[in-house]
Design an enzyme around this catalytic site. Sequence first.
Site, PDB file in Angstrom:
ATOM      1  CG  ASP A 193      -0.264   0.254   2.543  1.00 37.01           C
ATOM      2  OD1 ASP A 193       0.950   0.449   2.561  1.00 37.01           O
ATOM      3  OD2 ASP A 193      -1.056   0.441   3.449  1.00 37.01           O
ATOM      4  CB  CYS A 234       0.829  -2.123   4.988  1.00 32.87           C
ATOM      5  SG  CYS A 234       0.804  -3.026   6.491  1.00 32.87           S
ATOM      6  CG  HIS A 239       7.868 -28.299  11.306  1.00 34.36           C
ATOM      7  ND1 HIS A 239       7.658 -27.789  12.350  1.00 34.36           N
ATOM      8  CD2 HIS A 239       9.184 -28.718  11.167  1.00 34.36           C
ATOM      9  CE1 HIS A 239       8.550 -27.735  13.278  1.00 34.36           C
ATOM     10  NE2 HIS A 239       9.523 -28.442  12.343  1.00 34.36           N
ATOM     11  CB  THR A 298       2.698  -1.792  11.146  1.00 38.50           C
ATOM     12  OG1 THR A 298       1.557  -2.308  10.631  1.00 38.50           O
ATOM     13  CG2 THR A 298       2.389  -0.225  11.583  1.00 38.50           C
ATOM     14  CG  HIS A 343       9.799 -24.719  12.290  1.00 33.92           C
ATOM     15  ND1 HIS A 343      10.032 -24.574  13.865  1.00 33.92           N
ATOM     16  CD2 HIS A 343      10.856 -25.412  12.041  1.00 33.92           C
ATOM     17  CE1 HIS A 343      11.183 -25.397  14.366  1.00 33.92           C
ATOM     18  NE2 HIS A 343      11.655 -25.693  13.118  1.00 33.92           N
TER      19      HIS A 343
HETATM   20  C1  RB5 Z   1      -1.924   3.136   6.198  1.00 32.26           C
HETATM   21  O1  RB5 Z   1      -1.749   4.411   6.780  1.00 32.26           O
HETATM   22  C2  RB5 Z   1      -1.498   2.217   7.162  1.00 32.26           C
HETATM   23  O2  RB5 Z   1      -2.713   2.054   8.191  1.00 32.26           O
HETATM   24  C3  RB5 Z   1      -1.239   0.728   6.607  1.00 32.26           C
HETATM   25  O3  RB5 Z   1       0.056   0.937   5.892  1.00 32.26           O
HETATM   26  C4  RB5 Z   1      -0.813  -0.340   7.737  1.00 32.26           C
HETATM   27  O4  RB5 Z   1       0.217   0.059   8.454  1.00 32.26           O
HETATM   28  C5  RB5 Z   1      -1.828  -1.046   8.281  1.00 32.26           C
HETATM   29  O5  RB5 Z   1      -1.606  -1.963   9.220  1.00 32.26           O
END
Ligand code: RB5
Length: 143
Positions: free
Chosen positions: A8, A65, A133, A67, A98
């Site tokens: 994203d 994304c 596994h 995080t 695993h």
């Molecule tokens: C986008 O702002 C952010 O929420 C997305 O990239 C991600 O971190 C969501 O888990």
Amino acid sequence: MKIAIASDHGGFELKQKLVDYFRLKNMNLDDLGTNSADSVDYPDFADKMAEYILSSQADLGILICGTGVGISIAANRHKGIRAALLYNQFVAEMAKKHNNANIIVFGGRTMKFDDVVSYIETFLNTSFEGGRHQARLNKLDKE
Ligand code: RB5
């Protein structure tokens, strides 16, 4: 080996750096977007990647994304997908050994490019152990 990559907007900058890195190494790579830093919804890219992997259009997916959390949650809603958020060397090794992850995930706002490259290299250089596994993986996909 064919690798597919998608992100994203929160993972866009890291994705572009990885695309450049893979292209320099002449790796077989499909870039599924996003193609700018404009805001998009991470479930759309997780769904696109899951369908790509489940239809064998690539052997391994990389999702990013902000995080790595949201896009992991979204990808793992697809039966047959094993998406693993790699955040250190040990996890990168175990996610293959695993869990035989078919998508690896990173946080564009939480991880450094050099660390991510080293986790990818570790994952690619590790083999799935199978045996007990595999039996556990079978339980993930049972009806
Ligand atoms: C986008 O702002 C952010 O929420 C997305 O990239 C991600 O971190 C969501 O888990």
